[in-house]
Design an enzyme around this catalytic site. Structure first.
Site, PDB file in Angstrom:
ATOM      1  N   HIS A   1       0.862  -1.184   0.000  1.00 18.94           N
ATOM      2  CA  HIS A   1       0.000   0.000   0.000  1.00 18.94           C
ATOM      3  C   HIS A   1       0.897   1.231   0.000  1.00 18.94           C
ATOM      4  O   HIS A   1       1.641   1.479   0.949  1.00 18.94           O
ATOM      5  CB  HIS A   1      -0.894  -0.003   1.240  1.00 18.94           C
ATOM      6  CG  HIS A   1      -1.692   1.259   1.403  1.00 18.94           C
ATOM      7  ND1 HIS A   1      -2.687   1.626   0.517  1.00 18.94           N
ATOM      8  CD2 HIS A   1      -1.631   2.243   2.338  1.00 18.94           C
ATOM      9  CE1 HIS A   1      -3.212   2.778   0.908  1.00 18.94           C
ATOM     10  NE2 HIS A   1      -2.584   3.169   2.005  1.00 18.94           N
TER      11      HIS A   1
ATOM     12  N   ASP B   1      -2.025   4.038  -4.408  1.00 21.19           N
ATOM     13  CA  ASP B   1      -2.814   3.164  -3.531  1.00 21.19           C
ATOM     14  C   ASP B   1      -2.229   1.760  -3.431  1.00 21.19           C
ATOM     15  O   ASP B   1      -1.972   1.271  -2.339  1.00 21.19           O
ATOM     16  CB  ASP B   1      -4.277   3.096  -3.973  1.00 21.19           C
ATOM     17  CG  ASP B   1      -5.142   2.448  -2.900  1.00 21.19           C
ATOM     18  OD1 ASP B   1      -5.062   2.894  -1.738  1.00 21.19           O
ATOM     19  OD2 ASP B   1      -5.866   1.499  -3.218  1.00 21.19           O
TER      20      ASP B   1
ATOM     21  N   ARG C   1      18.258  14.653  11.570  1.00 26.07           N
ATOM     22  CA  ARG C   1      18.471  16.072  11.310  1.00 26.07           C
ATOM     23  C   ARG C   1      19.749  16.342  10.518  1.00 26.07           C
ATOM     24  O   ARG C   1      19.885  17.399   9.903  1.00 26.07           O
ATOM     25  CB  ARG C   1      18.513  16.848  12.635  1.00 26.07           C
ATOM     26  CG  ARG C   1      17.222  16.702  13.434  1.00 26.07           C
ATOM     27  CD  ARG C   1      17.181  17.619  14.631  1.00 26.07           C
ATOM     28  NE  ARG C   1      17.173  19.021  14.242  1.00 26.07           N
ATOM     29  CZ  ARG C   1      17.112  20.024  15.119  1.00 26.07           C
ATOM     30  NH1 ARG C   1      17.057  19.766  16.415  1.00 26.07           N
ATOM     31  NH2 ARG C   1      17.117  21.272  14.699  1.00 26.07           N
TER      32      ARG C   1
ATOM     33  N   GLU D   1      -6.540   8.620  -6.128  1.00 30.38           N
ATOM     34  CA  GLU D   1      -7.706   8.923  -5.289  1.00 30.38           C
ATOM     35  C   GLU D   1      -7.385  10.098  -4.376  1.00 30.38           C
ATOM     36  O   GLU D   1      -6.407  10.069  -3.629  1.00 30.38           O
ATOM     37  CB  GLU D   1      -8.077   7.709  -4.430  1.00 30.38           C
ATOM     38  CG  GLU D   1      -9.237   7.990  -3.485  1.00 30.38           C
ATOM     39  CD  GLU D   1      -9.324   7.008  -2.333  1.00 30.38           C
ATOM     40  OE1 GLU D   1     -10.151   7.238  -1.437  1.00 30.38           O
ATOM     41  OE2 GLU D   1      -8.548   6.026  -2.320  1.00 30.38           O
TER      42      GLU D   1
ATOM     43  N   GLY E   1       3.078   4.734   4.076  1.00 29.42           N
ATOM     44  CA  GLY E   1       2.485   5.393   5.237  1.00 29.42           C
ATOM     45  C   GLY E   1       1.042   4.994   5.413  1.00 29.42           C
ATOM     46  O   GLY E   1       0.430   4.389   4.522  1.00 29.42           O
ATOM     47  N   GLU E   2       0.495   5.336   6.567  1.00 28.87           N
ATOM     48  CA  GLU E   2      -0.884   4.981   6.855  1.00 28.87           C
ATOM     49  C   GLU E   2      -1.843   5.681   5.900  1.00 28.87           C
ATOM     50  O   GLU E   2      -1.544   6.732   5.338  1.00 28.87           O
ATOM     51  CB  GLU E   2      -1.230   5.347   8.302  1.00 28.87           C
ATOM     52  CG  GLU E   2      -0.438   4.564   9.345  1.00 28.87           C
ATOM     53  CD  GLU E   2      -0.827   4.966  10.758  1.00 28.87           C
ATOM     54  OE1 GLU E   2      -1.671   5.884  10.909  1.00 28.87           O
ATOM     55  OE2 GLU E   2      -0.286   4.368  11.706  1.00 28.87           O
ATOM     56  N   SER E   3      -3.007   5.092   5.734  1.00 28.76           N
ATOM     57  CA  SER E   3      -4.034   5.688   4.881  1.00 28.76           C
ATOM     58  C   SER E   3      -4.411   7.065   5.414  1.00 28.76           C
ATOM     59  O   SER E   3      -4.631   7.250   6.613  1.00 28.76           O
ATOM     60  CB  SER E   3      -5.265   4.775   4.853  1.00 28.76           C
ATOM     61  OG  SER E   3      -6.251   5.293   3.996  1.00 28.76           O
ATOM     62  N   GLY E   4      -4.450   8.058   4.514  1.00 29.42           N
ATOM     63  CA  GLY E   4      -4.835   9.407   4.898  1.00 29.42           C
ATOM     64  C   GLY E   4      -3.686  10.299   5.315  1.00 29.42           C
ATOM     65  O   GLY E   4      -3.902  11.465   5.657  1.00 29.42           O
ATOM     66  N   VAL E   5      -2.442   9.796   5.264  1.00 25.47           N
ATOM     67  CA  VAL E   5      -1.311  10.597   5.713  1.00 25.47           C
ATOM     68  C   VAL E   5      -0.901  11.639   4.677  1.00 25.47           C
ATOM     69  O   VAL E   5      -0.194  12.600   4.991  1.00 25.47           O
ATOM     70  CB  VAL E   5      -0.119   9.681   6.078  1.00 25.47           C
ATOM     71  CG1 VAL E   5       0.581   9.171   4.818  1.00 25.47           C
ATOM     72  CG2 VAL E   5       0.857  10.379   7.001  1.00 25.47           C
ATOM     73  N   GLY E   6      -1.337  11.466   3.410  1.00 26.80           N
ATOM     74  CA  GLY E   6      -1.048  12.479   2.397  1.00 26.80           C
ATOM     75  C   GLY E   6      -0.228  12.000   1.213  1.00 26.80           C
ATOM     76  O   GLY E   6       0.302  12.814   0.448  1.00 26.80           O
ATOM     77  N   LYS E   7      -0.153  10.704   1.012  1.00 28.36           N
ATOM     78  CA  LYS E   7       0.647  10.168  -0.108  1.00 28.36           C
ATOM     79  C   LYS E   7       0.083  10.597  -1.457  1.00 28.36           C
ATOM     80  O   LYS E   7       0.816  11.060  -2.334  1.00 28.36           O
ATOM     81  CB  LYS E   7       0.695   8.636  -0.022  1.00 28.36           C
ATOM     82  CG  LYS E   7       1.307   8.089   1.257  1.00 28.36           C
ATOM     83  CD  LYS E   7       1.394   6.579   1.244  1.00 28.36           C
ATOM     84  CE  LYS E   7       0.023   5.912   1.212  1.00 28.36           C
ATOM     85  NZ  LYS E   7      -0.778   6.173   2.421  1.00 28.36           N
ATOM     86  N   SER E   8      -1.229  10.431  -1.634  1.00 25.75           N
ATOM     87  CA  SER E   8      -1.844  10.747  -2.930  1.00 25.75           C
ATOM     88  C   SER E   8      -1.802  12.241  -3.216  1.00 25.75           C
ATOM     89  O   SER E   8      -1.539  12.664  -4.351  1.00 25.75           O
ATOM     90  CB  SER E   8      -3.292  10.243  -2.955  1.00 25.75           C
ATOM     91  OG  SER E   8      -3.346   8.841  -2.804  1.00 25.75           O
TER      92      SER E   8
END
EC number: 2.7.11.-
Length: 311
Positions: A139, A178, A244, A203, A154-161
């Site tokens: 994913h 996705d 850093r 998406e 990353g988790e769904s909704g983190v901003g990849k798309s």
């Protein structure tokens, strides 16, 4: 075990089928290696791998011409008696009648290509390497940024798309969103692509499904890409120490191959698209032999050495 079919190589490499055999298109090919059966035509079948596609080039055909009709018949039948996936004749050569006869008798597809042997074997080997490579589906989102294949996890909704969409707007290339199918095409190379059903689609929450190819043009999409860098996006965690300086490279292992990875914290106000661009350029720079963090460390050490010497 992964496999492809005779039907796929016929379609992909534009092969001519010389015999009509039922179920030919579903016949499985499980070995990416090829074989030119010169020794087998001489009767030597020790260490012969029956799962390999058999290639009959000009040399093999010339050798068969030196045989008597009975010797040639026996040699060709011995080959077709084996449970081989198919026999391919190159350079548009005319097959002996025995090829057609035993192809039908033993149900082994007999195919032909107009290409010369070396070029055809290269093309077929490339196709089989891709089709039979070990693979997993992750994913994530895969983009080409300045020539570097960047896989964002990353988790769904983190901003990849959303990050991928901004990168496309900035002139970069979407490969998959996705779901990313990752194949190990060599001991050092991973290649990612989108499942065919969602290819070129992205998406965006609040908008829905977008067709990037139709919206931005064919230059903004690509079917596959080598994975050079993995960026793991995560919500900024208070108190967690993030990299850093970048002195110590981190890696993630995918299908037994270590790929450079970065953990990028996400919070309001951070421009992820620019961060991904810079990460891709920095990764490319490291591969070319320059590391900014190490260069800074060396400058500091030299300055400290001069300071100690002055004392």
């Amino acid at each position: 075990m992964f496999y492809t079919t005779v039907g796929k190589i016929i379609k992909e490499l534009n092969l001519e089928c010389l015999t009509e055999i039922s179920g030919i298109e579903e016949r499985k090919i499980k070995d990416m290696n090829l074989n030119r059966p010169a020794l087998q035509l001489m009767g030597f079948f020790e260490y012969f791998d029956e799962q390999r596609v058999q290639i009959i080039g000009i040399s093999e055909m010339a050798y068969l011409k030196t045989m008597t009709p009975s010797q040639r018949r026996d040699a060709i039948e011995r080959l077709f008696q084996r449970n081989i996936p198919c026999v391919i004749i190159t350079s548009n050569q005319e097959p002996f009648e025995e090829f057609l006869e035993f192809s039908k008798k033993y149900g082994v597809p007999l195919l032909r290509t107009q290409e010369v042997t070396t070029r055809f074997m290269t093309n077929l080997s490339t196709f089989l390497t891709h089709e039979l490579a070990p693979r997993i589906t992750r994913h994530g989102t895969l983009v080409n940024v300045y020539g570097e294949g960047v896989l964002m996890l990353g988790e769904s909704g983190v901003g990849k798309s959303e990050t991928a969409l901004e990168l496309v707007k900035r002139g970069h290339i979407l490969v998959a969103d996705d779901a990313v199918e990752i194949r190990k095409v060599s001991e050092k190379t991973l290649v990612g692509e989108a499942p065919e059903i969602i290819r070129h689609l992205i998406e965006i929450r609040g908008i829905g499904i977008l067709d990037v190819k139709n919206l931005f043009g064919v230059g903004c999409v690509k079917e596959s890409e080598r994975i050079d860098l993995v960026i793991q996006l995560e919500t900024w965690k208070q108190g967690k120490e993030y990299e850093r300086l970048g002195l110590h490279d981190q890696y993630i292992e995918i299908l037994g191959i270590k790929v450079p990875t970065l953990v990028i914290p996400v919070r309001p106000g951070r421009n992820l698209a620019i961060i991904v661009e810079v990460a891709a350029m920095n990764n490319r720079q490291k591969k070319m032999g320059y590391n900014a963090a190490k260069a800074l460390t060396e400058r500091l050490q030299k300055q400290m050495s001069r300071g100690n010497g002055a004392e």
